[in-house]
Design a protein around this motif. Sequence first.
Motif, PDB file in Angstrom:
ATOM      1  N   GLU A  37      -5.934 -43.417  30.353  1.00 44.22           N
ATOM      2  CA  GLU A  37      -5.789 -42.176  29.583  1.00 44.22           C
ATOM      3  C   GLU A  37      -5.182 -42.396  28.195  1.00 44.22           C
ATOM      4  O   GLU A  37      -4.107 -42.965  28.069  1.00 44.22           O
ATOM      5  N   LEU A  39      -5.874 -40.478  23.856  1.00 48.35           N
ATOM      6  CA  LEU A  39      -6.642 -39.550  23.036  1.00 48.35           C
ATOM      7  C   LEU A  39      -7.042 -40.209  21.725  1.00 48.35           C
ATOM      8  O   LEU A  39      -6.248 -40.921  21.111  1.00 48.35           O
ATOM      9  N   HIS A 235      -5.823 -31.687  25.138  1.00 46.28           N
ATOM     10  CA  HIS A 235      -6.281 -32.600  24.099  1.00 46.28           C
ATOM     11  C   HIS A 235      -6.978 -31.897  22.935  1.00 46.28           C
ATOM     12  O   HIS A 235      -7.269 -32.549  21.915  1.00 46.28           O
ATOM     13  N   GLU A 246     -10.717 -36.999  24.869  1.00 47.45           N
ATOM     14  CA  GLU A 246      -9.935 -37.487  26.001  1.00 47.45           C
ATOM     15  C   GLU A 246     -10.627 -38.704  26.614  1.00 47.45           C
ATOM     16  O   GLU A 246     -11.776 -38.628  27.032  1.00 47.45           O
TER      17      GLU A 246
END
Length: 259
Positions: A37, A39, A235, A246
Motif C-alpha cells: 500500500e 499512494l 486517497h 491507490e
Amino acid sequence: MDSAPYPPNNRGYGSRVGGGTSNDYSASAVKFGGTNEYLLRGADYTGSVDGNSGTITLWVKFEGGDGSSQVFFDQDNGSTNTLFFNRNADGTIRLILRASDDTTLLFIETDLTVEVADGWTCILASWELDGTPTSEIFIRDVQATLTVTTEIEGTVDHTVSDHSFGASINGTNKVNGCVADVYFNPKEYINFLVESNRRKIISALGKPVGLGSDGSKPTGTAPILLLTGDTATWHTNAGSGGGMTENGTLTDCPDSPSD
C-alpha cells in the motif's frame, strides 16, 4: 464545527452529541500494510506552486518496521527528490527540501524518535526559508531538537512530475502502520512554536482536532493535500490538489488517534 453528519463508523467530520470535552472530532484512520500500500499522484498537484514556506502534519501508529526507513512524503522533479519526509531506521524524523536546480535548502533530523511502542503519534513540521530561515518539528506535542545539516534561504521546487505518500516514488520504504489526517500545505508556514497554533491540530489532551472538510480551518485556505475520511475515498484528497492513485488496498485501522 462542521455540520455534516458522521460517516457510519462514527469517524470523520461533524458534531457528536455529548462527549465530555470541547473537542468532539473523531479522526478516521487507514492501514498501510508495509508491503503493497502506498499512494501516487502520477502528475503534479492541481494548483501547485513553488515556494519558501510550508507545513506538514499527520498522525501515525507504526505496526512494524522498526529498524528500517519508512517514507511519508516524496516528490520527484525527474532528477532528485525535492521534498522527502521520512522516519529513519533509528526512529528519528528527517525532512529534506530542494530547489529546482537540486540545491538542498533544508536538511533536518530530530532527536526524538517514533517507533512501534509509541502508538499513535502526532508529527508537526513547518518551515520558512525566506529572510531568516527557520524550521521546526514537534513530535507528541514536544519540540524536537534538530540536527541541522542545511537551512538556507530559497524556493522549494514543488511543481514536479510526481508525488507519493506512504512510500518513495518508486514504491520502496513503505509505511507499515495506521495513518490519519495527513495535511500538506506547501504555501503557508504555521509557526508551531506558538501553542495556540499547535492546538489547531492536536488538542491539549493529545487528540486530533478537526481540520475542516477541506482542511481550511488551520489557516483559512485549503491545503494542497488532505488525506482523511472514509477508507474507500481516503486517497482521493479532500484538499485542493486532486486525487491520488491507490496502490495495493488500504483497509480500516482498528482504532483511531481519537480513541
